[in-house]
Scaffold this active site. Structure first.
Site, PDB file in Angstrom:
ATOM      1  N   SER A   1       0.810  -1.223   0.000  1.00 25.25           N
ATOM      2  CA  SER A   1       0.000   0.000   0.000  1.00 25.25           C
ATOM      3  C   SER A   1       0.844   1.273   0.000  1.00 25.25           C
ATOM      4  CB  SER A   1      -0.940   0.014   1.210  1.00 25.25           C
ATOM      5  OG  SER A   1      -0.208  -0.075   2.421  1.00 25.25           O
TER       6      SER A   1
ATOM      7  N   ASP B   1      -1.115   7.355  10.267  1.00 21.11           N
ATOM      8  CA  ASP B   1      -1.892   6.406  11.070  1.00 21.11           C
ATOM      9  C   ASP B   1      -0.978   5.400  11.762  1.00 21.11           C
ATOM     10  OD1 ASP B   1      -0.984   4.938   8.948  1.00 21.11           O
ATOM     11  OD2 ASP B   1      -2.947   4.207   8.296  1.00 21.11           O
TER      12      ASP B   1
ATOM     13  N   HIS C   1       1.226   4.411   7.439  1.00 20.12           N
ATOM     14  CA  HIS C   1       1.235   4.994   6.096  1.00 20.12           C
ATOM     15  C   HIS C   1       1.766   6.432   6.136  1.00 20.12           C
ATOM     16  CE1 HIS C   1      -1.689   1.653   5.829  1.00 20.12           C
ATOM     17  NE2 HIS C   1      -1.095   1.474   4.650  1.00 20.12           N
TER      18      HIS C   1
END
Length: 240
Positions: A11, A185, A188
């Site tokens: 991600s 968070d 990320h």
């Protein structure tokens, strides 16, 4: 032929083309010299990435790729007894999977520079603030200590294979307040974290002789075009 730079990862790579993302910065940086190709897969660990690597890169030209970044490990490092245990990959397998991924990349692009990037550090308090990401105990599903072990394992693979590496885990922690300035968070990247990674990738590409100065622009700059005789400036393109 205009070269390409491929970004392969989880991600943190998939999000890199978002606003203020490190991949978007790269695309802008090399806008006249190279194409930046995104191959990011949110949630993937190296076990899954090693299984799909050939398919993931199959549509990218086998001859034009100048460099590939590989950024996996944040999901592999999930703790095996917490909420994201299904993503956990044991450390020895993580290294074996990284080697397998790099073997696929090397077979596809023998002359490309392979750049391994470690997972970033983890702010555990930041992870706890997102309860859907943890488990019923309220504990984070990742720890910075575990992320550090996978980061060191990544660097070990790079050193053994002679690949360039970016120690993102250590680099971010050199700055006070990294927990919130670089991570949104606990894992990320914030815009500032993306900027830092972009700069590190540019340094690694420069070390691989892929700086802007080393890569010619694909077409003449506007300032180099003779408005009274543009045909001569573009003659080599017209002949192709």
């Amino acid at each position: 032929m205009r070269p390409s730079i491929v970004l392969f990862g989880d991600s943190i790579t998939e999000e890199s083309f978002g606003e203020g993302g490190w991949g978007a910065y790269l695309a802008n940086h090399y806008s006249r010299s190279a194409d930046v190709v995104l191959r990011g897969y949110s949630g993937y660990n190296t076990r899954w990435a090693s299984l799909v690597a050939r398919r993931a890169i199959s549509s990218v030209s086998p001859s034009a790729v100048a460099a590939v970044t590989v950024l996996f490990g944040a999901n592999d490092a999930c703790l095996p007894d917490r909420g994201s245990a299904f993503q956990h990959v044991p450390l020895p397998e993580y290294q074996a999977n990284l080697r397998a991924i790099c073997a696929v990349l090397r077979a596809r692009w023998p002359s490309a520079a392979i750049i391994l990037i470690t997972p970033p550090p983890v702010d555990e308090r930041g992870r706890v603030r997102y309860p859907r990401l943890g488990d019923a105990s309220g504990l984070p599903e990742r720890t910075n200590d575990a992320a550090g072990r996978y980061a060191r394992a990544c660097l070990e693979v790079a050193a053994q294979a002679g690949f360039r590496a970016i120690d993102l885990w250590s680099r971010m922690q050199m700055f006070p307040g990294w927990e919130t300035s670089f991570l949104r968070d606990g894992l990320h990247l914030t815009p500032l974290g993306n900027r830092l990674l972009f700069e590190e990738v540019v340094f690694a590409l420069r070390d691989a002789n892929l700086s802007l100065e080393a890569l010619p622009a694909d077409l003449p700059l506007c300032s180099d075009i003779d408005p009274d005789n543009a045909v001569n400036c573009f003659q080599f393109q017209l002949q192709e």
